[in-house]
Design an enzyme around this catalytic site. Structure first.
Site, short mmCIF file in Angstrom:
data_model
loop_
_atom_site.label_atom_id
_atom_site.label_comp_id
_atom_site.label_asym_id
_atom_site.label_seq_id
_atom_site.Cartn_x
_atom_site.Cartn_y
_atom_site.Cartn_z
N GLY A 14 68.12 24.55 50.53
CA GLY A 14 66.19 24.79 50.33
C GLY A 14 64.81 24.20 51.06
O GLY A 14 64.31 23.86 51.09
N SER A 16 62.76 25.59 53.22
CA SER A 16 61.50 25.69 53.33
C SER A 16 60.68 25.56 51.52
O SER A 16 59.59 26.21 51.51
CB SER A 16 61.76 27.65 53.69
OG SER A 16 62.28 27.61 52.36
N TYR A 143 67.84 25.08 32.69
CA TYR A 143 67.38 24.24 34.11
C TYR A 143 68.15 23.25 33.96
O TYR A 143 68.77 22.27 34.91
CB TYR A 143 66.16 24.07 34.23
CG TYR A 143 66.33 23.51 36.01
CD1 TYR A 143 66.11 24.15 36.82
CD2 TYR A 143 65.30 22.78 36.00
CE1 TYR A 143 65.38 23.67 37.94
CE2 TYR A 143 65.38 21.74 37.00
CZ TYR A 143 64.90 22.38 38.13
OH TYR A 143 64.92 21.58 39.54
N HIS A 186 54.22 23.73 38.87
CA HIS A 186 53.53 22.50 38.00
C HIS A 186 53.02 22.71 38.05
O HIS A 186 51.36 22.65 38.73
CB HIS A 186 55.21 22.00 38.71
CG HIS A 186 56.46 22.05 38.66
ND1 HIS A 186 57.12 22.23 39.56
CD2 HIS A 186 57.76 21.46 37.77
CE1 HIS A 186 58.53 22.35 39.52
NE2 HIS A 186 58.92 22.27 38.34
N TRP A 208 45.80 23.36 30.77
CA TRP A 208 46.34 23.91 29.63
C TRP A 208 47.00 22.38 29.16
O TRP A 208 47.88 21.71 29.70
CB TRP A 208 47.54 24.33 30.29
CG TRP A 208 47.23 25.96 30.97
CD1 TRP A 208 46.16 26.28 30.04
CD2 TRP A 208 47.91 26.79 31.47
NE1 TRP A 208 46.02 27.95 30.90
CE2 TRP A 208 47.16 28.65 32.07
CE3 TRP A 208 48.92 26.94 31.92
CZ2 TRP A 208 47.55 29.18 31.95
CZ3 TRP A 208 49.86 27.89 32.32
CH2 TRP A 208 49.08 29.18 32.60
N ARG A 215 52.97 11.33 32.86
CA ARG A 215 53.95 11.86 33.90
C ARG A 215 53.54 10.85 35.35
O ARG A 215 52.77 10.40 35.90
CB ARG A 215 53.66 12.66 34.89
CG ARG A 215 53.97 14.58 33.52
CD ARG A 215 55.75 14.39 33.83
NE ARG A 215 55.58 15.54 32.13
CZ ARG A 215 55.38 15.45 30.62
NH1 ARG A 215 55.31 14.49 30.36
NH2 ARG A 215 55.67 16.63 30.08
#
Length: 321
Positions: A14, A16, A143, A186, A208, A215
């Site tokens: 992963g 990139s 997930y 995200h 939204w 968070r």
């Protein structure tokens, strides 16, 4: 004791993506040590859902250490839609990478989990002992469960073969090279892209949800430094949460305000409350991290947002969106 320095060949899957690019930058900027050979790979180098391709890649690189970041990922709305796809694709990737690493004799593997793996019904702050205490939030259960299984697999490799396979659990990561797609990305990169478009067209910014969920955001360059520390120094199989403190939690509304300020946007801001908020909060404790690294300094949130917005503006044509 940390890993003996030198003679480390580190494969980053992963490579990139958001975190891979951040590790690459931090290593290039001087965090790499003499005797460390860093190899960053992406989906262009091998399809990690394919066992033979994964094995061939690991045979070719022959890593002593692996940082496993590769995954099929997406934001809340994409997760809700494709739970099965997220589960199937990632279960193949994870098993192929972990088992190929084992077969080529890698001394250590550090995989990347997510705070979405924690039980939906829980007490706060969440910590590393709570991962398997109940089902995750229903929105992205595919997930979440597949990421939990990395922890199960790590423990099994340790029990059966004594392998130091471990995992980190970052909170909400953001930074340069993120996926700024409004539909699939995200929350923070999505907001950055939306503000850019609203500013360009002179229209209102629509966020939204209610803006109330909270968070803990961690800057990708801070996370990269912590990943390198885990690789060299952290030798528990038990996962470790990599996060800013509980006091550094921000609401989506505050995050939107930080982006608006960083991008000098002066238009109207509205909240579309017909859109789902997802989990209200998933406050994580970083006390385990702090017992190891009491003095680690995180980049202040507004500064990190400013740097990310500047990167997005400067690299708008090439940015993932």
């Amino acid at each position: 004791m940390g890993e003996p320095q030198g003679s480390m060949r580190i494969l980053v899957t992963g490579g990139s993506g958001l975190v891979g690019k951040a590790i690459q930058k931090v290593v290039a900027d001087g965090a790499g040590l003499p005797g460390e050979d860093w190899v960053f790979v992406s989906s262009k180098d091998a399809d990690l859902t394919d066992a033979a391709q994964t094995r061939a890649l690991l045979e070719k690189v022959r890593p002593t250490h692996v940082i496993h970041l590769a995954a099929m990922v997406g934001g809340l709305f994409r997760n809700i839609k494709y739970n099965l796809d997220f589960w199937r694709k990632n279960v193949h990737i994870n098993d192929n990478v972990l088992h190929s690493a084992f077969e080529v004799g890698a001394r250590k593997v550090v995989s990347c989990l997510s705070t979405c793996i924690f039980p939906d019904k829980t007490t706060y702050p969440i910590d590393e002992t709570m991962i398997h205490n109940g089902p995750p939030h229903s929105s992205n259960f595919g997930y979440s469960y597949v990421k939990r299984m990395i922890d199960v697999q790590n423990r099994a490799y340790f029990q059966q073969y004594g392998c130091t396979f471990t995992a980190v659990i970052p909170t909400n990561v953001f930074g340069p090279h993120d996926n700024f797609n409004i539909e699939d990305g995200h929350v923070l990169p999505g907001l950055i892209h939306k503000v850019h478009l609203a500013k360009s067209s002179g229209s209102a910014l629509t966020v939204w949800g209610t803006g109330k969920p909270r968070r803990q955001f961690i800057y990708s360059l801070d996370l990269a430094q912590l990943f390198i520390w885990v690789l060299r120094e952290y030798n528990e199989v038990e996962p470790i949460i990599l996060s800013v403190g509980e006091d550094d939690e921000v609401s989506i509304k505050e995050a939107a305000e930080a982006v608006v300020e960083a991008m000098d946007f002066h238009g109207e801001v509205t909240f579309d409350t017909t859109k789902s908020d997802g989990q209200f909060k998933k406050t994580a404790s970083n006390s385990k991290l702090r017992t190891y690294l009491p003095d680690f300094r995180f980049t202040p949130f507004k500064q990190a947002v400013k740097e990310t917005c500047a990167w997005f503006t400067d690299n708008y044509e090439q940015a993932r969106k």
